[in-house]
Design a protein around this motif. Structure first.
Motif, PDB file in Angstrom:
ATOM      1  N   LEU A  11       0.818  -1.215   0.000  1.00 43.54           N
ATOM      2  CA  LEU A  11       0.000   0.000   0.000  1.00 43.54           C
ATOM      3  C   LEU A  11       0.851   1.264   0.000  1.00 43.54           C
ATOM      4  CD1 LEU A  11      -2.797   1.263   0.054  1.00 43.54           C
ATOM      5  CD2 LEU A  11      -2.768   1.040   2.549  1.00 43.54           C
ATOM      6  N   GLU A  12       1.920   1.301   0.793  1.00 46.70           N
ATOM      7  CA  GLU A  12       2.728   2.527   0.854  1.00 46.70           C
ATOM      8  C   GLU A  12       3.401   2.819  -0.498  1.00 46.70           C
ATOM      9  OE1 GLU A  12       5.074  -0.833   2.815  1.00 46.70           O
ATOM     10  OE2 GLU A  12       3.066  -0.015   3.034  1.00 46.70           O
ATOM     11  N   VAL A  13       3.766   1.796  -1.249  1.00 45.39           N
ATOM     12  CA  VAL A  13       4.349   1.994  -2.580  1.00 45.39           C
ATOM     13  C   VAL A  13       3.273   2.520  -3.530  1.00 45.39           C
ATOM     14  CG1 VAL A  13       5.381   0.817  -4.570  1.00 45.39           C
ATOM     15  CG2 VAL A  13       6.171   0.285  -2.259  1.00 45.39           C
ATOM     16  N   LEU A  14       2.075   1.953  -3.446  1.00 45.73           N
ATOM     17  CA  LEU A  14       0.978   2.407  -4.300  1.00 45.73           C
ATOM     18  C   LEU A  14       0.602   3.853  -4.002  1.00 45.73           C
ATOM     19  CD1 LEU A  14      -1.319  -0.767  -4.210  1.00 45.73           C
ATOM     20  CD2 LEU A  14       0.291  -0.073  -6.005  1.00 45.73           C
ATOM     21  N   GLN A  15       0.563   4.210  -2.728  1.00 43.66           N
ATOM     22  CA  GLN A  15       0.207   5.582  -2.356  1.00 43.66           C
ATOM     23  C   GLN A  15       1.266   6.581  -2.820  1.00 43.66           C
ATOM     24  OE1 GLN A  15      -0.448   4.943   1.853  1.00 43.66           O
ATOM     25  NE2 GLN A  15      -2.659   4.748   1.555  1.00 43.66           N
ATOM     26  N   GLN A  16       2.544   6.210  -2.684  1.00 45.05           N
ATOM     27  CA  GLN A  16       3.616   7.102  -3.137  1.00 45.05           C
ATOM     28  C   GLN A  16       3.531   7.304  -4.653  1.00 45.05           C
ATOM     29  OE1 GLN A  16       7.777   5.800  -3.498  1.00 45.05           O
ATOM     30  NE2 GLN A  16       8.263   7.448  -2.059  1.00 45.05           N
ATOM     31  N   LEU A  17       3.268   6.230  -5.391  1.00 48.76           N
ATOM     32  CA  LEU A  17       3.135   6.345  -6.842  1.00 48.76           C
ATOM     33  C   LEU A  17       1.921   7.202  -7.197  1.00 48.76           C
ATOM     34  CD1 LEU A  17       3.854   5.690  -9.750  1.00 48.76           C
ATOM     35  CD2 LEU A  17       2.635   3.504  -9.481  1.00 48.76           C
ATOM     36  N   ALA A  18       0.805   7.017  -6.512  1.00 49.30           N
ATOM     37  CA  ALA A  18      -0.392   7.822  -6.782  1.00 49.30           C
ATOM     38  C   ALA A  18      -0.095   9.306  -6.598  1.00 49.30           C
ATOM     39  CB  ALA A  18      -1.540   7.379  -5.878  1.00 49.30           C
ATOM     40  N   THR A  19       0.671   9.646  -5.570  1.00 42.66           N
ATOM     41  CA  THR A  19       1.044  11.040  -5.320  1.00 42.66           C
ATOM     42  C   THR A  19       1.909  11.567  -6.463  1.00 42.66           C
ATOM     43  OG1 THR A  19       0.905  10.723  -2.937  1.00 42.66           O
ATOM     44  CG2 THR A  19       2.233  12.590  -3.711  1.00 42.66           C
ATOM     45  N   ALA A  20       2.860  10.775  -6.913  1.00 40.30           N
ATOM     46  CA  ALA A  20       3.726  11.191  -8.025  1.00 40.30           C
ATOM     47  C   ALA A  20       2.921  11.385  -9.307  1.00 40.30           C
ATOM     48  CB  ALA A  20       4.835  10.162  -8.238  1.00 40.30           C
ATOM     49  N   LEU A  21       1.968  10.507  -9.560  1.00 38.90           N
ATOM     50  CA  LEU A  21       1.145  10.631 -10.768  1.00 38.90           C
ATOM     51  C   LEU A  21       0.251  11.869 -10.692  1.00 38.90           C
ATOM     52  CD1 LEU A  21       0.129   6.919 -11.376  1.00 38.90           C
ATOM     53  CD2 LEU A  21       1.632   8.322 -12.802  1.00 38.90           C
ATOM     54  N   LYS A  22      -0.292  12.134  -9.520  1.00 37.64           N
ATOM     55  CA  LYS A  22      -1.161  13.302  -9.342  1.00 37.64           C
ATOM     56  C   LYS A  22      -0.407  14.578  -9.695  1.00 37.64           C
ATOM     57  CE  LYS A  22      -4.002  12.782  -6.075  1.00 37.64           C
ATOM     58  NZ  LYS A  22      -4.607  12.606  -4.759  1.00 37.64           N
ATOM     59  N   ALA A  23       0.893  14.613  -9.400  1.00 31.37           N
ATOM     60  CA  ALA A  23       1.713  15.786  -9.689  1.00 31.37           C
ATOM     61  C   ALA A  23       1.902  16.000 -11.194  1.00 31.37           C
ATOM     62  CB  ALA A  23       3.074  15.668  -9.001  1.00 31.37           C
ATOM     63  N   THR A  24       1.643  14.975 -12.016  1.00 25.21           N
ATOM     64  CA  THR A  24       1.776  15.124 -13.466  1.00 25.21           C
ATOM     65  C   THR A  24       0.529  15.727 -14.082  1.00 25.21           C
ATOM     66  OG1 THR A  24       0.918  12.932 -14.055  1.00 25.21           O
ATOM     67  CG2 THR A  24       3.289  13.102 -13.582  1.00 25.21           C
TER      68      THR A  24
END
Length: 152
Positions: A11-24
């Motif tokens: 979950l923590e990896v998925l959440q970090q990736l979601a945050t990075a994608l949101k920034a795009t």
């Protein structure tokens, strides 16, 4: 039902990736609860037959360490790459391939779009502690059919 084996990041990896994608910016993103790394795709198949096949193929394999890497695309599909530095990950992919339909390019599909995803990225490393056999009747509507751990 279409069947495939997959690894689901923590979950923590998925959440970090979601945050990075949101920034795009906004995108046609795949629902986060559908994110997975496909290990083997079996098409229309019978779960009762595939479960023992997967169990046998995983015998003796070691839990691999992986991380997500830079983004890429296959045509309209946007994805994050998966590190292949751990030979145990390559062994897992080879063991679960079926019918050698395609070259194995491990990735996690994150969305769809006409423009390539420009996201230099590296997630924390984690150990894949289980493989799931997933059934799909419709796109992004997945059901876990069975779970397979690694022998210690």
């Amino acid at each position: 039902m279409r069947l495939f084996t997959a690894a689901v990041p923590p979950l923590e990896v998925l959440q970090q990736l979601a945050t990075a994608l949101k920034a795009t910016g906004d995108g046609d993103w795949v629902p986060q609860d559908s994110w997975h790394i496909t290990l083997g795709y079996y098409g229309e198949d019978d779960a009762e037959t595939r479960v023992p096949w997967v169990r046998e193929r995983m015998r003796g394999l070691v839990a691999p360490k992986v991380s997500l890497t830079d983004a890429g695309n296959f045509g309209h599909t946007l994805w994050m790459g998966v590190s292949r530095v751990d030979p145990a990950f390559n062994a897992l992919g080879e063991a679960l391939r079926w019918n050698d339909r395609h070259d194995w390019h491990p990735h996690l599909t994150v969305g769809h779009g006409d423009e390539p995803l420009d996201l230099p990225y590296s997630s924390p490393e984690w150990t894949i502690d289980e493989v799931v056999l997933i059934g799909a009747r419709r796109r992004y509507e997945y059901t876990v059919v069975d779970r397979f751990g690694f022998a210690v």
